[in-house]
Design an enzyme around this catalytic site. Structure first.
Site, short mmCIF file in Angstrom:
data_model
loop_
_atom_site.label_atom_id
_atom_site.label_comp_id
_atom_site.label_asym_id
_atom_site.label_seq_id
_atom_site.Cartn_x
_atom_site.Cartn_y
_atom_site.Cartn_z
N CYS A 73 -34.31 35.16 25.80
CA CYS A 73 -32.90 35.33 25.46
C CYS A 73 -32.75 35.09 23.97
CB CYS A 73 -32.05 34.35 26.26
SG CYS A 73 -30.30 34.38 25.82
N CYS A 197 -25.62 39.86 23.29
CA CYS A 197 -26.97 39.74 23.85
C CYS A 197 -27.96 39.95 22.70
CB CYS A 197 -27.19 40.78 24.94
SG CYS A 197 -28.90 40.83 25.55
#
Length: 258
Positions: A73, A197
């Site tokens: 991530c 993101c």
């Protein structure tokens, strides 16, 4: 037992952060899902454990809000850089390990810089691109990103051919007149649109360059939750020295009964 936690966010991508250097956190899908629940828990897109590492400053272990351990991530990586620096675990220049390998991080005042993995292969299809920037990403370019039904279209692509069970994150990207980008992302594991993101923003920047939609290797990207940037180098059709840059801040800390 009471669990001490910290809440961080990077461009609206938010995480429950746990100082787990003693490895006492009772990992379970059910618990992590509850902690990330926005009604019955702390509320977050994911949960991150900061653990000790024998060779580097620390180790990052990332779980999506569904409770399952996941791939890298990017914004979570930037948040753990800030977290480690806040805890005085690491200096302003640091190295840490994650599921996709070794990462470097830099704290530059309000900008947190994360070196991403090299991108060795980009699949350039007629209507989309696909690559792994630490997590799998499907990238589509659209004329007006505000008009896209990100939830339904993203869910359809995430679960459909060629991804099926493994799934993919899905990004819809608009190229702006100044050669920068706007992006919206459906995240696998969150199973919804998120405000930003990091690995998707990285994939979008590289995709725009591959498609000759931008003529630079340092690109600013506007997500719903804020502005980030990506810079990279190209070497024999591979993308190296890839950096994701932007804000990462502590929101609050507290205790919760588990």
């Amino acid at each position: 037992m009471k669990l001490k936690f910290f809440k961080y966010q990077g461009a609206g991508n938010d995480f429950v952060m746990i100082d787990d250097r003693q490895q006492t956190f009772p990992i379970s899908t059910k618990l992590i899902n509850r902690l990330c629940d926005r009604h019955f828990g702390v509320g977050a897109d994911g949960l991150i454990l900061l653990q000790n590492d024998k060779e580097f400053d620390f180790k990052m272990v990332y779980f999506n809000s569904d409770g399952n351990e996941s791939t890298m991530c990017g914004n979570g990586g930037r948040c753990i850089i800030r977290f480690a620096n806040d805890l005085d675990i690491a200096s302003e220049n640091m190295t840490f390990t994650a599921i996709d390998g070794l990462h470097h991080g830099i704290v530059d005042n309000n900008v947190i810089r994360l070196q991403m993995i090299d991108v060795d292969e980009v699949e350039d299809h007629d209507h989309y691109l696909f690559m792994n920037t630490g997590s799998p990403h499907h990238v589509e370019f659209v004329e007006k990103v505000d008009d896209v039904d990100v939830y339904n279209r993203g869910k359809e692509i995430r679960n459909g051919s060629p991804y099926f069970e493994k799934g993919s994150n899905v990004n819809f990207v608009e190229v702006m007149p100044d050669n920068n980008l706007r992006i919206r992302t459906y995240e696998r594991g969150v199973e919804n649109e998120t405000l930003a993101c990091g690995t998707g923003i990285t994939a979008a920047a590289i995709s725009a360059y591959v498609k000759n939609l931008v003529d630079k290797k340092s690109i600013e990207i506007k997500a719903l939750g804020g502005d980030l940037s990506v810079n990279f180098e190209e070497n024999n059709h591979k993308f190296v020295n890839v950096w994701l840059n932007g804000p990462a801040v502590k929101v609050f800390e507290g205790e919760i009964e588990i």
